[in-house]
Write an enzyme that holds these catalytic residues in place. Structure first.
Site, mmCIF file in Angstrom:
data_model
loop_
_atom_site.group_PDB
_atom_site.id
_atom_site.type_symbol
_atom_site.label_atom_id
_atom_site.label_comp_id
_atom_site.label_asym_id
_atom_site.label_seq_id
_atom_site.Cartn_x
_atom_site.Cartn_y
_atom_site.Cartn_z
ATOM 1 C CD GLU A 118 -2.783 -1.480 2.221
ATOM 2 O OE1 GLU A 118 -2.816 -0.676 3.169
ATOM 3 O OE2 GLU A 118 -3.387 -2.556 2.207
ATOM 4 C CB CYS A 131 2.872 7.215 3.446
ATOM 5 S SG CYS A 131 3.273 5.983 4.691
ATOM 6 C CB CYS A 145 2.306 -1.984 14.132
ATOM 7 S SG CYS A 145 2.504 -1.878 12.336
ATOM 8 N N GLY A 198 6.510 -2.248 6.512
ATOM 9 C CA GLY A 198 7.881 -2.745 6.549
ATOM 10 C C GLY A 198 8.856 -1.881 7.314
ATOM 11 C CB SER A 230 9.595 6.026 9.940
ATOM 12 O OG SER A 230 9.173 5.526 11.188
ATOM 13 C CG ASN A 329 -4.546 5.751 13.326
ATOM 14 O OD1 ASN A 329 -5.400 6.594 13.593
ATOM 15 N ND2 ASN A 329 -3.380 6.069 12.799
ATOM 16 C CB CYS A 372 0.084 5.669 11.319
ATOM 17 S SG CYS A 372 0.739 7.195 10.781
HETATM 18 N N1 SAH Z 1 8.653 0.144 10.318
HETATM 19 C C1 SAH Z 1 8.907 1.516 10.403
HETATM 20 C C2 SAH Z 1 8.079 2.361 9.461
HETATM 21 C C3 SAH Z 1 6.624 1.991 9.281
HETATM 22 S S1 SAH Z 1 5.513 2.293 10.617
HETATM 23 C C4 SAH Z 1 8.724 1.991 11.817
HETATM 24 O O1 SAH Z 1 8.215 1.236 12.645
HETATM 25 O O2 SAH Z 1 9.127 3.111 12.115
HETATM 26 C C5 SAH Z 1 5.183 4.063 10.534
HETATM 27 C C6 SAH Z 1 4.757 4.655 11.880
HETATM 28 O O3 SAH Z 1 3.404 4.311 12.204
HETATM 29 C C7 SAH Z 1 5.625 4.166 13.021
HETATM 30 O O4 SAH Z 1 5.968 5.198 13.897
HETATM 31 C C8 SAH Z 1 4.699 3.191 13.694
HETATM 32 O O5 SAH Z 1 5.116 2.975 14.989
HETATM 33 C C9 SAH Z 1 3.369 3.895 13.560
HETATM 34 N N2 SAH Z 1 2.227 3.020 13.802
HETATM 35 C C10 SAH Z 1 2.154 1.692 13.601
HETATM 36 N N3 SAH Z 1 0.914 1.231 13.949
HETATM 37 C C11 SAH Z 1 0.212 2.293 14.375
HETATM 38 C C12 SAH Z 1 -1.140 2.455 14.834
HETATM 39 N N4 SAH Z 1 -1.974 1.436 14.899
HETATM 40 N N5 SAH Z 1 -1.544 3.700 15.163
HETATM 41 C C13 SAH Z 1 -0.704 4.737 15.047
HETATM 42 N N6 SAH Z 1 0.577 4.654 14.605
HETATM 43 C C14 SAH Z 1 1.027 3.442 14.280
HETATM 44 FE FE1 SF4 Z 2 6.896 -2.292 13.942
HETATM 45 FE FE2 SF4 Z 2 7.117 -0.583 11.859
HETATM 46 FE FE3 SF4 Z 2 7.115 -3.251 11.446
HETATM 47 FE FE4 SF4 Z 2 4.878 -2.029 12.234
HETATM 48 S S1 SF4 Z 2 5.942 -1.717 10.297
HETATM 49 S S2 SF4 Z 2 5.694 -3.972 13.034
HETATM 50 S S3 SF4 Z 2 5.676 -0.422 13.586
HETATM 51 S S4 SF4 Z 2 8.642 -2.078 12.570
#
Ligand code: SAH
Ligand code: SF4
Length: 392
Positions: A118, A131, A145, A198, A230, A329, A372
Site C-alpha cells: 500500500e 507514504c 501495529c 515494513g 522511519s 489508530n 498509520c
Molecule cells: N517500520 C517503520 C516504518 C513503518 S511504521 C517503523 O516502525 O518506524 C510508521 C509509523 O506508524 C511508526 O511510527 C509506527 O510505529 C506507527 N504506527 C504503527 N501502527 C500504528 C497504529 N496502529 N496507530 C498509530 N501509529 C502506528
Molecule cells: Fe513495527 Fe514498523 Fe514493522 Fe509495524 S511496520 S511492526 S511499527 S517495525
C-alpha cells in the site's frame, strides 16, 4: 464516515491479464546510475557514449516520465529500437485506488509474485506527502501495529520502491512539461516518508538506491530534507542511513522505559533505549540534518502519563528533536485504545513547554484504512473480496 471511491483504476483485478514480466528484458527502473551504465554497455552501447546515454535515459525516465523508448527523440531511431529489444521501463501495477473524504489517496500496488503493498498520498496545504512501503509485511512484531501481525513476505526491490513514487506521480499528473521542472513549493508530491509497510532499515540497499534516485537532481529531484525514513530502531544501520542516504530520520520511540518499549517495539530487546539514543545523538552531525522526529503513539494508560512525558524529555535531552504524537489508530482486534484527546493535549503541552515542537498527527484517510499502522487490513479485505468473487 463516507467513503468516496473515485473510479478505481481496475474494478475487478481478477479479470485483468496478469502482467507478463517479459523475463528476457531488463527493467531500467530502479537501476542506479552505475548499474544503468553497465546494463547499457552490456547491451552494446559503446563505452565512450555510455555516460551521455545514461544522462539522456535518466531524464526521460525520471524527469519526463516517459515509458516508451520510441518517444526518446534525442536518441537516434536505430538506438531506440536497440534499447527496446533489450530493455523495458516497467512500473508496478496499481490495482485499486481509493480516495478518502479528506483527499487522502490510497493505492494498492501489485508487485511481482502477485503480492500487494500500500502506498498513501496525503495532501496538505503546504505539501503533498507520499507514504511508501519498503517490504511486504514486516519481520518485526510491534504489538500496536497491524502490519506487525502480517509475516514478512519479501523485501521490495529498488524498482518497486521508486515505482510507488512514479505511479503516484502518474496519478497526480505530475510529470512536467519539457523544460519546466516542478518547484518544491508547488509540487503535488513534495515529500516522501518511508512509513508504510515494513522496516526500511531491514531492506537497506534497495531503500538507499531508490531514495538516491528520488533525490537525483536530473530526475525526480526531491531534496534529501523532504525524505523521511522511519525506523523502529535498527541501531547498526542508523549511521549508514546518515552516510549513504542523508535523509531525515524518524524514530518509532513510543515508550520511555525499556520494559514498556520491549512490549510495544520488541526490537528494543536487542537494541535498548540507551543504545538507540547514542546512535541518534550522532545522526544529525553525520547527516547534516537539523533534527530527528520522535514518533510517539498515544496508547491509553500504557505510555501516556505526565511522568512519561517528563521522562521522554529527560531521555532526548541534547538531541535536536521534534516529537510527533500519533493518536493510536485502531484496527480490528487491536489490543490497545487511543488515549483520550485531553490526555494527548496535556502530554503535548508538557513537551511543547520544554521547547520542542509537539504536533499531534491528525489521522488521515481513516475511512479507507490508510492511517498509520492500519496498512494491511484493506489489502486483506480486497484479497478476501476477490477470493469471494472468484468463488462465486
Ligand atoms: N517500520 C517503520 C516504518 C513503518 S511504521 C517503523 O516502525 O518506524 C510508521 C509509523 O506508524 C511508526 O511510527 C509506527 O510505529 C506507527 N504506527 C504503527 N501502527 C500504528 C497504529 N496502529 N496507530 C498509530 N501509529 C502506528
Ligand atoms: Fe513495527 Fe514498523 Fe514493522 Fe509495524 S511496520 S511492526 S511499527 S517495525
Amino acid at each position: 464516515m463516507t467513503i468516496e471511491p473515485t473510479a478505481p483504476i481496475t474494478q475487478d483485478v481478477m479479470t485483468l491479464p496478469r502482467q507478463t514480466p517479459a523475463a528476457e528484458k531488463v527493467n531500467l527502473v530502479g537501476l542506479t546510475r552505475p548499474q544503468l551504465r553497465e546494463a547499457l554497455i552490456a547491451a552494446g552501447t559503446p563505452e565512450k557514449q555510455a555516460k551521455m546515454r545514461v544522462d539522456q535515459l535518466w531524464q526521460w525516465i525520471y524527469q519526463k516520465g516517459v515509458r516508451d523508448f520510441a518517444q526518446m527523440t534525442n536518441l537516434a531511431k536505430a538506438y531506440r529500437v536497440q534499447l527496446a529489444e533489450s530493455f523495458e521501463i516497467r512500473l508496478p501495477e496499481v490495482t485499486s485506488r481509493q480516495v478518502s473524504a479528506d483527499g487522502t489517496r490510497k493505492y494498492l500496488v501489485r508487485i511481482e509474485g502477485g503480492h500487494e503493498v500500500e502506498t498513501v498520498y496525503i495532501p496538505e496545504a503546504d505539501r503533498g506527502t507520499l507514504c511508501i512501503s519498503s517490504q511486504v509485511g514486516c519481520t518485526l512484531t510491534c504489538s500496536f501495529c497491524h502490519t506487525g501481525t502480517q509475516k514478512l513476505v519479501r523485501n521490495l526491490t529498488a524498482a518497486e520502491i521508486i515505482g510507488q513514487v512514479m505511479v503516484a506521480r502518474d496519478d497526480l499528473g505530475e510529470w512536467p512539461e519539457p523544460g519546466r521542472a516542478p518547484k518544491n513549493e508547488t509540487r503535488l508530491l513534495s515529500n516522501i516518508v518511508l512509513m508504510g509497510m515494513g522496516e526500511p532499515l531491514y531492506n537497506f540497499d534497495a531503500v538507499r538506491d531508490a531514495m538516491l534516485i528520488a533525490m537525483d537532481g536530473e530526475g525526480i529531484s526531491l531534496s534529501r530534507r523532504r525524505i523521511t525514513l522511519s525506523t523502529s530502531g535498527v541501531v547498526p544501520e542508523i549511521a549508514r542511513t546518515a552516510e549513504e542516504i542523508g535523509c531525515m530520520l524518524a524514530i518509532s520511540f513510543h515508550a520511555t522505559t525499556d520494559p514498556v518499549r520491549d512490549k510495544l517495539v520488541p526490537i528494543n530487546k536487542k537494541w535498548p533505549i540507551a543504545e538507540l539514543l547514542d546512535a541518534l545523538r550522532a545522526y544529525p552531525k553525520l547527516s547534516n540534518s537539523e533534527r530527528i522526529t520522535f514518533e510517539y503513539v498515544m496508547l491509553k494508560d500504557v505510555n501516556d502519563s505526565d511522568e512519561d512525558a517528563r521522562r521522554l524529555l529527560r531521555l532526548i535531552k541534547g538531541i535536536p528533536a521534534k516529537i510527533n504524537l500519533i493518536p493510536f489508530n485502531e484496527w480490528p482486534g487491536s489490543p490497545y485504545q487511543r488515549s483520550d484527546w485531553a490526555r494527548i493535549e496535556r502530554f503535548a503541552d508538557i513537551i511543547y513547554k520544554a521547547g520542542y515542537a509537539a504536533p499531534i498527527r491528525t489521522p488521515r484517510g481513516e475511512d479507507i484504512m490508510a492511517a498509520c499502522g492500519q496498512l494491511k487490513s484493506a489489502s486483506e479485505r480486497a484479497r478476501n473480496a476477490r477470493r469471494a468473487n472468484a468463488a462465486s
